[in-house]
Design a protein around this motif. Structure first.
Motif, mmCIF file in Angstrom:
data_model
loop_
_atom_site.group_PDB
_atom_site.id
_atom_site.type_symbol
_atom_site.label_atom_id
_atom_site.label_comp_id
_atom_site.label_asym_id
_atom_site.label_seq_id
_atom_site.Cartn_x
_atom_site.Cartn_y
_atom_site.Cartn_z
ATOM 1 N N GLY A 258 0.846 -1.881 0.177
ATOM 2 C CA GLY A 258 0.181 -0.113 0.356
ATOM 3 C C GLY A 258 0.806 1.276 -0.075
ATOM 4 O O GLY A 258 0.476 2.084 -0.413
ATOM 5 N N SER A 259 2.019 1.257 0.381
ATOM 6 C CA SER A 259 2.623 2.155 0.416
ATOM 7 C C SER A 259 3.393 2.573 -0.862
ATOM 8 O O SER A 259 4.166 4.033 -1.544
ATOM 9 C CB SER A 259 4.439 2.155 2.001
ATOM 10 N N ARG A 260 3.416 1.929 -2.152
ATOM 11 C CA ARG A 260 3.761 2.480 -3.161
ATOM 12 C C ARG A 260 2.930 2.308 -4.082
ATOM 13 O O ARG A 260 2.821 2.787 -4.821
ATOM 14 C CB ARG A 260 4.637 0.917 -3.236
ATOM 15 N N ILE A 261 0.971 2.108 -3.538
ATOM 16 C CA ILE A 261 0.031 2.669 -4.099
ATOM 17 C C ILE A 261 -0.198 4.713 -3.744
ATOM 18 O O ILE A 261 -1.119 4.374 -2.416
ATOM 19 C CB ILE A 261 -1.435 1.796 -3.896
ATOM 20 N N GLU A 262 -0.627 5.142 -4.902
ATOM 21 C CA GLU A 262 -1.204 6.446 -3.703
ATOM 22 C C GLU A 262 -2.499 6.509 -4.087
ATOM 23 O O GLU A 262 -3.546 5.761 -3.939
ATOM 24 C CB GLU A 262 -0.825 7.114 -5.852
ATOM 25 N N ASP B 217 -8.290 9.037 -3.976
ATOM 26 C CA ASP B 217 -9.712 9.987 -3.630
ATOM 27 C C ASP B 217 -9.118 10.579 -1.948
ATOM 28 O O ASP B 217 -9.637 11.619 -1.872
ATOM 29 C CB ASP B 217 -11.032 10.196 -3.508
ATOM 30 N N GLY B 218 -7.861 11.003 -2.032
ATOM 31 C CA GLY B 218 -7.152 11.913 -0.871
ATOM 32 C C GLY B 218 -6.665 10.877 0.438
ATOM 33 O O GLY B 218 -7.264 11.626 1.637
ATOM 34 N N VAL B 219 -7.308 9.634 0.330
ATOM 35 C CA VAL B 219 -7.181 8.612 1.169
ATOM 36 C C VAL B 219 -6.534 7.776 1.337
ATOM 37 O O VAL B 219 -6.447 6.822 0.185
ATOM 38 C CB VAL B 219 -8.716 7.878 1.283
ATOM 39 N N SER B 220 -5.402 6.890 1.994
ATOM 40 C CA SER B 220 -4.821 6.376 1.838
ATOM 41 C C SER B 220 -4.922 4.965 1.808
ATOM 42 O O SER B 220 -5.903 5.007 2.116
ATOM 43 C CB SER B 220 -3.488 6.232 2.964
ATOM 44 N N TYR B 221 -3.914 4.211 0.895
ATOM 45 C CA TYR B 221 -4.417 2.969 0.047
ATOM 46 C C TYR B 221 -4.825 2.252 1.415
ATOM 47 O O TYR B 221 -5.644 1.231 1.630
ATOM 48 C CB TYR B 221 -3.696 2.541 -0.731
ATOM 49 N N ALA B 222 -3.655 1.845 2.598
ATOM 50 C CA ALA B 222 -3.999 1.434 3.927
ATOM 51 C C ALA B 222 -5.705 1.523 4.564
ATOM 52 O O ALA B 222 -6.603 1.066 4.491
ATOM 53 C CB ALA B 222 -3.431 1.140 4.994
ATOM 54 N N ALA B 223 -5.802 3.189 4.425
ATOM 55 C CA ALA B 223 -7.037 3.299 5.405
ATOM 56 C C ALA B 223 -8.558 3.083 4.259
ATOM 57 O O ALA B 223 -9.287 2.550 4.505
ATOM 58 C CB ALA B 223 -6.816 4.829 5.272
#
Ligand SMILES: Nc1ncnc2c1ncn2[C@@H]1O[C@H](COP(=O)(O)OP(=O)(O)O)[C@@H](O)[C@H]1O
Ligand SMILES: [Mg+2]
Lengths: 253, 308
Positions: free
Chosen positions: A44-48, A51-57
């Motif tokens: 996930g840290s490599r995925i942008e 809609d302004g929400v981090s991938y992990a979230a």
């Protein structure tokens, strides 16, 4: 209304949950944690951000839905299939209990368990990512509605199934693919247009999208539409259950 | 008093096309013990299953306490306790929990004092906290009975209650059945052991191939259909049956020490007087005599044979 009977069935089912705590709560929590570690943190840290929400979230609502859907079905289907299989169902069927009360007892217990499970996974998720919930009431509403609807669906499968293999087959062959392809792990906006269109036929999309909206305020489909789809599926399941009890299909000979 | 259960032209055809009940009509009187007697596959379990709501009837109707079992199932089922033929239990439940559970299903609040008494009556009290899977078959059956009685039913169905049951449980069960009857409970039990029906029932309904062949007071049934046998112990051994006795249904025992005369208690004349007079005339003297009544077993065999 035979409230004592509802309570008897409900507490019996909840006692079963407690007995199988490992299988019912611990294992989904463990597998969800693994998802967070692998997809949230590592990949996930490599995925942008979406809609302004981090991938992990972004993953959190999808993962909760994944567990809630599969656990609702497997728990409710087993709950009714097992007594049918070993024969103890005679007791419920020969008691002064209406079909509605039977369903409330069994499905209510399965749904309760799913809601609790969903909340536990949510709590687990907060250990890995910071989660905000914009619309907590709607979040709960979606969680409860989904739990009830899919527990009802599981109840139907439990009655329909003639053996334990059939009991597994629908979750395995239909539900799991639908969940994975229904936008649990990505926004459908990330898909090519053709696949976006295909995904609109996947009912799980509406569940996940609505649920995610209650967290972050953005959705793949309109929230009203999400709600409508859940209610529609709920109505379908209710109709099927009432038909089953009216005809005695797979319960009475 | 009107019957507690009225069965009217009840029929059942299973999905397989098998006709398990063929227009069965039967009344069960309030407070009686009725034995439903028939061989395996006769339709006993099917009949009970329809009354309690486990099987849908194909035709006909049943009322319990004057109410239809389909339209008014809440009322009728609340009156009934069922001990099914097969023992099925939830392995992980305790004895106490499973009985309280059943009581709940029947819409009643917990009543620990009553359940305690029930468990004591069934010699289950010291097992109340044990999981069902740890119990022996006999104990499980006791639990099934306790479950059936957990809501103090007015009608109790016992489907082959003694199949595979040890002597002690059987004795306890009959004692319980008699106590229940004394307290006004109507009991319907199925069995294919005739001596059982003979031992406990007030009335007997014989069922075979989905049809009730006969329903009678037990005593009446035996009187009506019963044959008696008269044994005459001879003072002197005979080698052949004298010519003078050939008109009678009489046989000589193998050792020649006994004359065996079979007669129908229904018959206008039993022929006993004539037989004794003939013996006297022939100079045949006897030391002793005895009679035996045929058992339900004999009656049953006769009925089923006649029907075939
Ligand atoms: N579910 C079923 N489907 C088809 N046939 C059945 C079913 N249950 C019972 N039968 C048949 O109906 C007949 C009567 O069965 P049952 O009522 O159990 O007899 P009993 O209790 O007198 O032994 C038997 O021949 C049995 O094979
Ligand atoms: Mg039977």
């Amino acid at each position: 209304m035979n409230l004592y009977a509802i309570k008897a069935i409900y507490t019996f089912e909840m006692a079963r949950t407690v007995r199988t705590l490992m299988q019912s709560i611990v294992s989904p929590v463990l597998s969800t944690s693994l998802y967070f570690v692998v997809f949230g943190a590592a990949i996930g840290s490599r995925i942008e951000a979406i809609d302004g929400v981090s991938y992990a979230a972004f993953l959190v609502p999808g993962l909760i839905m994944l567990s809630v859907l599969t656990q609702s079905i497997s728990n409710a289907s087993f709950g009714i299939h097992f007594p049918k299989f070993i024969g103890t169902i005679y007791e419920v069927l020969s008691a002064p209990v209406s079909p509605f009360e039977i369903v409330v007892g069994y499905v209510g217990a399965a749904a309760t368990k799913s809601v609790i499970l969903g909340l536990i996974i949510l709590a687990t998720a907060t250990l890995f990512v910071s989660v905000e919930i914009l619309h907590p009431v709607w979040m709960l509403a979606f969680l409860v509605l989904t739990s009830v609807t899919f527990s009802l669906f599981g109840f139907l499968i439990g009655i329909w199934a003639k053996n334990f293999e059939q009991l597994q087959i629908i979750p395995l062959l239909i539900i799991t693919p639908l969940v994975f392809l229904g936008g649990s792990f990505y926004s459908i906006k990330m898909l090519p247009p053709v696949w976006q269109t295909v995904t609109y036929f996947n009912p799980v999309l509406y569940l996940v999208s609505g649920f995610r909206w209650s967290f972050y305020g953005n959705a793949d489909v309109n929230v009203g539409l999400s709600l409508l789809m859940i209610l529609l599926f709920l109505a379908l399941c209710l109709y099927a259950v009432s038909w089953i009890f009216k005809t005695g299909y797979q319960i009475k000979t | 008093m009107s019957p507690i259960i009225q069965i009217e032209s009840l029929s059942k055809i299973y999905d397989t096309g098998f006709e398990a009940l063929k227009s069965v009509s039967l009344d069960v009187e309030d407070g009686e013990i009725l034995a439903l007697l028939g061989p395996n596959g006769a339709g006993k379990t099917t009949l009970i299953s329809i009354i309690v709501g486990l099987v849908n009837a194909t035709g006909g109707s049943v009322t319990v306490d004057g109410r239809d079992i389909v339209d008014d199932y809440r009322h009728t089922r609340a009156l009934i306790g069922l001990v099914p033929q097969e023992i099925t239990t939830d392995a992980f439940e305790t004895v106490w929990a499973t009985i309280t559970h059943t009581r709940g299903l029947f819409g009643l609040a917990a009543d620990p004092a009553y359940i305690e008494q029930l468990l004591k009556d069934l010699s289950l009290w010291d097992k109340k906290g044990e999981k069902l899977m740890t119990l022996s078959g006999g104990m499980k059956r006791r639990v099934m009975i306790a479950k059936a009685l957990s809501h103090k039913p007015r009608i109790l169905f016992l489907d082959e209650p003694t199949a595979g049951v040890d002597v002690e449980l059987r004795k306890d069960m009959w004692a319980l059945v008699r106590r229940l009857k004394d307290s006004g409970v109507t009991i319907i039990l199925t069995t294919h052991y005739i001596d059982e029906a003979e031992e406990i029932a007030d009335r007997v309904a014989v069922i075979n191939h989905g049809e009730i062949i006969v329903v009678e007071e037990k005593a009446e049934l035996m009187r009506k259909l019963g044959q008696k046998t008269l044994f005459l112990d001879l003072q002197e051994r005979l080698t052949v049956l004298p010519e003078s006795l050939s008109a009678f249904n009489v046989a000589l025992s193998e050792d020649g020490n006994q004359l065996i005369y079979t007669y129908d208690t229904n018959a206008e004349r039993t022929g006993i007087t004539r037989l004794l007079a003939t013996l006297n005339d022939s100079g045949i003297r006897f030391r002793d005599l005895s009679t035996t009544q045929s058992s339900l077993e004999d009656i049953f065999v006769k009925l089923v044979r006649d029907e075939a």
